[in-house]
Design a protein around this motif. Structure first.
Motif, PDB file in Angstrom:
ATOM      1  N   ARG A  49     -22.844   2.432  21.457  1.00 21.42           N
ATOM      2  CA  ARG A  49     -22.744   3.500  20.457  1.00 21.42           C
ATOM      3  C   ARG A  49     -21.447   3.272  19.680  1.00 21.42           C
ATOM      4  N   ASP A  52     -19.636   8.266  16.698  1.00 19.45           N
ATOM      5  CA  ASP A  52     -20.095   9.553  17.209  1.00 19.45           C
ATOM      6  C   ASP A  52     -20.857  10.304  16.114  1.00 19.45           C
ATOM      7  N   ILE A  58     -16.245   4.953  17.811  1.00 18.23           N
ATOM      8  CA  ILE A  58     -15.941   5.205  19.221  1.00 18.23           C
ATOM      9  C   ILE A  58     -16.158   3.963  20.088  1.00 18.23           C
ATOM     10  N   ASP A  59     -17.109   3.122  19.718  1.00 21.07           N
ATOM     11  CA  ASP A  59     -17.389   1.892  20.467  1.00 21.07           C
ATOM     12  C   ASP A  59     -17.516   2.164  21.967  1.00 21.07           C
ATOM     13  N   GLU A  60     -18.422   3.009  22.329  1.00 15.62           N
ATOM     14  CA  GLU A  60     -18.678   3.325  23.731  1.00 15.62           C
ATOM     15  C   GLU A  60     -19.965   2.645  24.182  1.00 15.62           C
ATOM     16  N   ASP A  62     -22.985   2.824  26.946  1.00 13.88           N
ATOM     17  CA  ASP A  62     -23.656   3.689  27.916  1.00 13.88           C
ATOM     18  C   ASP A  62     -24.450   2.845  28.905  1.00 13.88           C
ATOM     19  N   MET A 184     -16.615  -3.008  28.326  1.00  7.63           N
ATOM     20  CA  MET A 184     -16.329  -1.589  28.572  1.00  7.63           C
ATOM     21  C   MET A 184     -15.037  -1.402  29.353  1.00  7.63           C
ATOM     22  N   ASP A 186     -10.973  -1.480  30.650  1.00  4.97           N
ATOM     23  CA  ASP A 186      -9.791  -0.772  30.175  1.00  4.97           C
ATOM     24  C   ASP A 186      -8.751  -1.720  29.589  1.00  4.97           C
ATOM     25  N   ARG A 205      -7.726  -1.124  25.880  1.00  6.69           N
ATOM     26  CA  ARG A 205      -8.814  -0.464  25.185  1.00  6.69           C
ATOM     27  C   ARG A 205      -8.993   0.930  25.790  1.00  6.69           C
ATOM     28  N   PRO A 206      -9.298   1.956  24.976  1.00  7.03           N
ATOM     29  CA  PRO A 206      -9.642   1.885  23.552  1.00  7.03           C
ATOM     30  C   PRO A 206      -8.408   1.888  22.657  1.00  7.03           C
TER      31      PRO A 206
END
Length: 500
Positions: A49, A52, A58-60, A62, A184, A186, A205-206
């Motif tokens: 994703r 938002d 956001i570069d998250e 899931d 993903m 840190d 990151r982030p």
């Protein structure tokens, strides 16, 4: 764990006996619901994703809850940290066994666990960063990824174009990374071109300058995220000396290459367990498959390969425990090439033992098959590792001496092995067109090491079959063991004993 006799024996022999109860308990946990978690994590791969609902970047990523559950099991078992936090003898060997057990359930969490584990020795060259990050990484509060590869260079990281420029007390990085492992995470170890040459940096990151462009659509390892990233003025801190990035990050690569060996060995074991169990309960043409001579030949051959890999993997673990840099330098590269190369054909043959059922997703063999080529590609593909072996042979004679000393511990125990050792020495002495012959040399090194370990420590029937087939000019496919071997005993040694 208890069903894998070669692994149990190797754990005790190589110095990890103090951890046997702990490893056994982990194996029992993995044999339950986590098996289903592995399936679910692969059927529901991670999703990126980038923004938002308000349009903010956001570069998250899931992940399915099953993936998080598997990762949590690995972290609680200290797969990411055991040798760094426990000073007992045999911690590397025990950690190898834990990694292999988890890898039989699902390989997708192995990448972040491996990267986090392997980052510790690299960070130690920079005391301030080590003090800040190693406690977080070893406790499981943070994960570490890696970003070395770029599109134009691939394994040739000296061709990297990502740049680093000083900005006060820190650095700023600009460029693209074609493969970022565990995006993903840190924190990451990243290679970039500084004024003083290719250097290693720590990137957190982030942050706004770290952007995930897309996730890779991979053949296997689908529960794990791999990404293309863009660095745009990303804040970074230097790890080690400027211009010595490869020397700094190579400590991380040495440990992740070990994990490639462990991961492939785990896939071998799971495939062998599935094939032997199926054959012991499936009847065709009036008798069980396991009792039919040709099937027994195939199964025994697979078992021999699996046991050879297991003994090699845990012997490497002991070398890391003992700080035996000379032996591990060459042996790790040799094992990474050979065991990872042998895994895809073994898994394919195990799949075929189940017939059409093996080609159906419910059997789990298709997932293993898709996973099987990966470790041969990660951390340097086959040719890269073969050439690395040549570098070790040419530049580090102490590594060759340590390797041959290990192999020759079995001298005189088997004439076929003795002959193979003589031929290996002749191959090492021949410097004509050595790069052309690199793969053949690595193969000879691997077979000599595995033969020596099996003759000394393996089941006698397995050792006999190995020497007769691998050192005696055997066939090119599995199932070509010669006559006169104890095939039934070999299969029974490796078959899971689950109520019959």
């Amino acid at each position: 764990f208890a069903q894998d006799r070669p692994l149990v024996e190797a754990l005790r022999r190589e110095g990890g006996g103090a951890y046997e109860e702990r490893v056994g308990a982990f194996g029992q946990v993995l044999g339950g619901e986590p098996l289903e978690w592995g399936r679910l994590a692969n059927e529901h791969p991670p999703q990126l994703r980038t923004h938002d609902r308000y349009g903010e970047r956001i570069d998250e990523i899931d992940f399915h809850p099953a993936w998080h559950s598997l990762l949590r099991l690995g972290l609680e078992a200290q797969v990411q940290s055991l040798p760094w936090v426990d000073e007992k003898t045999g911690a590397h060997v025990a950690r190898a066994a834990l990694f292999m057990l988890l890898g039989q359930v699902e390989a997708g969490v192995g990448c972040p666990l491996s990267m986090t584990f392997a980052s510790v020795p690299a960070l130690r060259v920079q005391p301030d960063l080590a003090d800040e990050w190693i406690p977080r990484l070893t406790s499981g509060d943070a994960l570490c990824g890696m970003a070395m590869t770029e599109r134009q260079g691939g394994s040739d990281v000296r061709a990297n174009e990502t740049t680093a420029r000083r900005s006060g007390e820190t650095w700023e990085l600009d460029g693209n990374k074609w493969f970022c492992s565990a995006p993903m995470s840190d924190v990451f170890l990243v290679l970039a071109q500084a004024p003083g040459g290719l250097s290693c940096f720590l990137v957190e990151r982030p942050q706004p300058g770290f952007r995930i462009e897309r996730l890779k659509d991979k053949l296997g390892n689908r529960s794990n995220a791999s990404a293309e990233i863009r660095l745009e003025g990303a804040e970074a801190r230097l790890v080690g000396e400027e211009g010595l990035g490869i020397r700094t990050i190579i400590e991380m690569v040495v440990h992740t290459r070990l994990d490639c060996v462990l991961g492939s060995t785990a896939l071998m074991r799971r495939a062998v367990a599935e094939a032997t169990h199926h054959a012991a309960h499936r009847a065709a043409f009036g008798r069980l498959l396991v009792d039919q001579p040709l099937m027994a030949n195939v199964l025994a051959d697979l078992c021999v390969e699996s046991e050879a890999a297991t003994l090699t993997a845990l012997r490497l673990g002991r070398a890391f425990d003992e700080g035996d840099h000379a032996f591990r330098r060459l042996a790790t590269a040799v094992a990474k090439f050979w065991i990872c190369k042998r895994t895809p054909p073994l898994v394919a043959e195990a799949l075929e033992c189940l017939g059409g059922n093996g080609y159906v997703e419910e059997s789990q063999l298709p997932r293993l098959f898709r996973e099987s080529p990966l470790n041969s590609i990660w951390e340097g593909a086959g040719n890269v590792n073969a050439l690395d072996v040549l570098r070790a042979v040419g530049r580090e004679p102490e590594s060759v001496a340590a390797f041959l000393t290990e192999v020759e511990l079995a001298a005189g125990a088997d004439a076929r092995l003795d002959r193979a050792i003589v031929e290996l020495k002749d191959e090492l002495a021949d410097t004509d067109e050595v790069e052309l012959r690199a793969r053949r040399l690595v193969e000879r090194l691997a077979l000599a090491l595995q033969g020596s370990l099996l003759v000394r420590y393996g089941d006698p029937a397995v050792a006999d079959a190995f020497c007769a087939s691998r050192l005696g000019g055997g066939g090119g496919v599995f199932g070509t063991l010669p006559r006169g071997l104890e095939l039934g005993a070999i299969v029974e040694r490796h078959r899971p004993q689950l109520g019959g």
